[in-house]
Write a protein that holds these residues in place. Sequence first.
Motif: not given
Lengths: 115, 110
Positions: A49-65
Amino acid sequence: GGIITQTPKFLIGQEGQKLTLKCQQNFNHDTMYWYRQDSGKGLRLIYYSITENDLQKGDLSEGYDASREKKSSFSLTVTSAQKNEMAVFLCASSRDRGNSGNTLYFGEGSRLIVV
Amino acid sequence: GDSVTQTEGLVTLTEGLPVMLNCTYQSTYSPFLFWYVQHLNEAPKLLLKSFTDNKRPEHQGFHATLHKSSSSFHLQKSSAQLSDSALYYCALNSNYQLIWGSGTKLIIKP
């Protein structure tokens, strides 16, 4: 100096359970990361996450929030814990995005145990 | 895509001998290269970072030279100490994130 605090240090849950890890940093850094650490596999990026309320997926995001509730905190949720997900989860922060060569500062990790 | 390779999963050495941990990389651009170290039950922390002007970074007796011709950034120390026992990761920056090697566990014996 600053510090990154991860809670809990050990998280024990049952298969299929939703489990949440929390991370706080007092560096006032913009970017925060969640990595999974498995022996012999290096560090794999789950979310950042680059700032508050931002969210970016990485390579292993499936199964996670994940959720960046405020600048200083970043939480990670395992949506349905599986036994093959037992690993150490590392939270980190950096002043800017990692591509600028800035240092990543890590927490000591949270170990997930699924029974 | 970009990648980092650490060929040794485990290196065991006797105290006082030289250390060299291998790191090679593939990258489309001219990246920064890093070495991070993680002692047992501690957080990973930065050990070394490559410079843009070809200077050789040094810290705690460790050094690493970025060789663009061979795409390498090997970690070296002239004389190992017991306290150097740890897990060492090589990484490069690529497209707003770090790409990590699989790590090398270094064990120093008396």
